[in-house]
Design a protein around this motif. Structure first.
Motif, PDB file in Angstrom:
ATOM      1  N   THR A  66       0.838  -1.193   0.000  1.00  0.00           N
ATOM      2  CA  THR A  66       0.000   0.000   0.000  1.00  0.00           C
ATOM      3  C   THR A  66       0.874   1.244   0.000  1.00  0.00           C
ATOM      4  N   THR A  67       0.218   2.374  -0.083  1.00  0.00           N
ATOM      5  CA  THR A  67       0.860   3.662   0.129  1.00  0.00           C
ATOM      6  C   THR A  67       0.108   4.374   1.243  1.00  0.00           C
ATOM      7  N   TRP A  68       0.851   4.932   2.208  1.00  0.00           N
ATOM      8  CA  TRP A  68       0.228   5.530   3.392  1.00  0.00           C
ATOM      9  C   TRP A  68       1.223   6.481   4.030  1.00  0.00           C
ATOM     10  N   ASP A  69       0.717   7.629   4.477  1.00  0.00           N
ATOM     11  CA  ASP A  69       1.580   8.606   5.117  1.00  0.00           C
ATOM     12  C   ASP A  69       1.676   8.408   6.623  1.00  0.00           C
ATOM     13  N   GLY A  70       0.937   7.434   7.171  1.00  0.00           N
ATOM     14  CA  GLY A  70       1.013   7.128   8.587  1.00  0.00           C
ATOM     15  C   GLY A  70       0.134   7.975   9.468  1.00  0.00           C
ATOM     16  N   LEU A  71      -0.723   8.827   8.905  1.00  0.00           N
ATOM     17  CA  LEU A  71      -1.545   9.725   9.708  1.00  0.00           C
ATOM     18  C   LEU A  71      -3.017   9.336   9.679  1.00  0.00           C
ATOM     19  N   ASP A  72      -3.578   9.189   8.520  1.00  0.00           N
ATOM     20  CA  ASP A  72      -5.012   8.945   8.373  1.00  0.00           C
ATOM     21  C   ASP A  72      -5.220   7.551   7.795  1.00  0.00           C
ATOM     22  N   LEU A  73      -6.019   6.731   8.498  1.00  0.00           N
ATOM     23  CA  LEU A  73      -6.267   5.378   8.009  1.00  0.00           C
ATOM     24  C   LEU A  73      -7.004   5.369   6.683  1.00  0.00           C
ATOM     25  N   SER A  74      -7.796   6.405   6.442  1.00  0.00           N
ATOM     26  CA  SER A  74      -8.503   6.465   5.164  1.00  0.00           C
ATOM     27  C   SER A  74      -7.562   6.752   3.993  1.00  0.00           C
ATOM     28  N   GLY A  75      -6.308   7.125   4.309  1.00  0.00           N
ATOM     29  CA  GLY A  75      -5.353   7.424   3.250  1.00  0.00           C
ATOM     30  C   GLY A  75      -4.564   6.221   2.780  1.00  0.00           C
ATOM     31  N   ILE A  76      -4.929   5.026   3.272  1.00  0.00           N
ATOM     32  CA  ILE A  76      -4.247   3.804   2.836  1.00  0.00           C
ATOM     33  C   ILE A  76      -4.801   3.396   1.471  1.00  0.00           C
ATOM     34  N   HIS A  77      -3.934   3.277   0.484  1.00  0.00           N
ATOM     35  CA  HIS A  77      -4.347   2.907  -0.879  1.00  0.00           C
ATOM     36  C   HIS A  77      -3.518   1.713  -1.352  1.00  0.00           C
ATOM     37  N   TRP A  78      -4.198   0.745  -1.918  1.00  0.00           N
ATOM     38  CA  TRP A  78      -3.539  -0.462  -2.410  1.00  0.00           C
ATOM     39  C   TRP A  78      -2.746  -0.155  -3.671  1.00  0.00           C
ATOM     40  N   THR A  79      -1.473  -0.547  -3.692  1.00  0.00           N
ATOM     41  CA  THR A  79      -0.618  -0.296  -4.861  1.00  0.00           C
ATOM     42  C   THR A  79      -0.003  -1.576  -5.415  1.00  0.00           C
ATOM     43  N   GLY A  80      -0.272  -2.708  -4.818  1.00  0.00           N
ATOM     44  CA  GLY A  80       0.293  -3.964  -5.311  1.00  0.00           C
ATOM     45  C   GLY A  80       1.790  -4.039  -5.108  1.00  0.00           C
ATOM     46  N   LEU A  81       2.501  -4.395  -6.155  1.00  0.00           N
ATOM     47  CA  LEU A  81       3.958  -4.564  -6.086  1.00  0.00           C
ATOM     48  C   LEU A  81       4.723  -3.306  -6.466  1.00  0.00           C
ATOM     49  N   ASP A  82       4.062  -2.166  -6.492  1.00  0.00           N
ATOM     50  CA  ASP A  82       4.734  -0.934  -6.915  1.00  0.00           C
ATOM     51  C   ASP A  82       5.889  -0.573  -5.980  1.00  0.00           C
ATOM     52  N   ASN A  83       5.686  -0.765  -4.670  1.00  0.00           N
ATOM     53  CA  ASN A  83       6.756  -0.429  -3.720  1.00  0.00           C
ATOM     54  C   ASN A  83       7.999  -1.278  -3.962  1.00  0.00           C
ATOM     55  N   TYR A  84       7.804  -2.564  -4.185  1.00  0.00           N
ATOM     56  CA  TYR A  84       8.944  -3.444  -4.434  1.00  0.00           C
ATOM     57  C   TYR A  84       9.619  -3.112  -5.763  1.00  0.00           C
ATOM     58  N   THR A  85       8.817  -2.794  -6.755  1.00  0.00           N
ATOM     59  CA  THR A  85       9.391  -2.426  -8.050  1.00  0.00           C
ATOM     60  C   THR A  85      10.215  -1.158  -7.945  1.00  0.00           C
ATOM     61  N   GLN A  86       9.686  -0.184  -7.225  1.00  0.00           N
ATOM     62  CA  GLN A  86      10.413   1.070  -7.083  1.00  0.00           C
ATOM     63  C   GLN A  86      11.675   0.901  -6.244  1.00  0.00           C
ATOM     64  N   ILE A  87      11.620   0.032  -5.244  1.00  0.00           N
ATOM     65  CA  ILE A  87      12.804  -0.218  -4.418  1.00  0.00           C
ATOM     66  C   ILE A  87      13.921  -0.807  -5.258  1.00  0.00           C
ATOM     67  N   LEU A  88      13.595  -1.779  -6.075  1.00  0.00           N
ATOM     68  CA  LEU A  88      14.621  -2.497  -6.830  1.00  0.00           C
ATOM     69  C   LEU A  88      15.100  -1.745  -8.057  1.00  0.00           C
ATOM     70  N   THR A  89      14.319  -0.779  -8.535  1.00  0.00           N
ATOM     71  CA  THR A  89      14.685  -0.101  -9.784  1.00  0.00           C
ATOM     72  C   THR A  89      14.972   1.381  -9.597  1.00  0.00           C
TER      73      THR A  89
END
Length: 323
Positions: A66-89
């Motif tokens: 997911t993507t989340w700023d850690g403040l508002d639970l409603s701000g959690i959005h599903w992103t799939g493998l985007d975080n892992y892809t961005q980490i590795l690339t």
């Protein structure tokens, strides 16, 4: 013949002791108080482990998608493998952090760990003041890594530090920024970490040596083996369980290195040359960036790397032992 005598001669009849004493009944089941005590002793640690370790770990795995700023639970959005892809690339600090963690592992495995084993073997001999030497070497292990970091921060101070003062006393004045120079700061932290790790390995191996049968050393000496041959051919193979523990501890200490780097590096936002996976996780989760998804994905990657490295070593070790 009476029925009683026939029953006593039957092979199915229960045998009684020769002393004539009656057989005692088996112990009764645990009472209510015993069950409550066992439930408290076993259940409470398991509950604490579940709440404080496993639930946060599973939550971190879920948040890594997911993507989340850690403040508002409603701000959690599903992103799939985007975080892992961005980490590795597209995440530049990741690969330097991986290289530094590998360097940390190699340094710890090749210098402080063998030196701790060497000290343990020497202190196991009958020498004078062995208790004093053991205490002196193990003393850094009593201190927390944060305190060790503060001690070495004083030693590495470029203006009033002990190291630069000694170098200046031996020759021309030296003003080396040990923690500010990207080509030196990681090595400086490794020396500080190795200072503490040596005492830990020494105590672990010394405990194993205390349980070693000295008759084996005497037999090797009678066969003409010297100290080096006795250690590598007799002592080291016999202490295989201790060796496995030392390898696992060394790998875990290297992969989760954080405290001393955090102190010597000046907190979050690691200095160039001191990037580690643990610091990247901290910067993204509790730092100013607030990238909980990135930080959780990094934590999952570190967990998988740790499990793969330690699991492969243990499987290979016990497979050789079975064969």
């Amino acid at each position: 013949m009476s029925l009683a005598s026939r029953a006593s001669r039957s092979p199915l009849a229960p045998k009684t002791p020769a002393t004539g004493r009656t057989r005692t009944a088996p112990a009764s089941r645990l009472g209510r108080g015993d069950r409550l005590f066992l439930a408290a002793v076993i259940g409470l640690p398991l509950a604490a482990l579940l709440v404080l370790v496993w639930l946060p770990a599973l939550a971190s795995v879920a948040l890594s998608f997911t993507t989340w700023d850690g403040l508002d639970l409603s701000g959690i959005h599903w992103t799939g493998l985007d975080n892992y892809t961005q980490i590795l690339t597209n995440y530049p600090p990741f690969w330097p952090a991986v290289r530094h963690n590998v360097l940390w592992l190699l340094f710890t495995a090749l210098l402080p760990t063998p030196f701790g084993v060497f000290l343990a073997y020497q202190l196991d001999q009958k020498i004078r003041f062995t208790r004093f030497y053991q205490t002196a070497v193990f003393l850094p292990m009593v201190l927390s890594l944060a305190v060790v970091g503060f001690i070495w921060e004083i030693i590495y101070n470029p203006d009033t530090g002990l190291l630069n003062s000694l170098l200046s006393a031996a020759g021309p004045a030296h003003h080396i920024d040990w923690l500010g120079d990207p080509s030196l700061n990681l090595w400086a932290v490794l020396v500080a970490s190795g200072w503490r790790h040596t005492g830990y390995i020494m105590i672990l191996y010394l405990a194993g040596l205390k349980s070693f049968d000295p008759a084996l050393k005497e037999a090797a000496a009678l066969d003409g083996a010297n100290g080096r041959q006795t250690f590598f051919r007799i002592v080291l193979p016999a202490l295989k369980p201790v060796n496995v523990i030392i390898v696992v501890v060394t790998a875990m200490e290297s992969l989760r290195a954080f405290d001393i780097v955090y102190v010597l590096g000046g907190g979050t936002g690691s200095k160039p040359g001191m990037e580690l996976l643990s610091l990247l996780i901290t910067d993204n989760i509790i730092g100013e960036s607030g990238h909980i998804g990135y930080g959780s994905a990094l934590a999952v990657v570190l967990l998988l790397v740790s499990l793969a490295a330690i699991g492969a070593f243990l499987v290979q070790t016990f497979r050789k032992e079975d064969t």
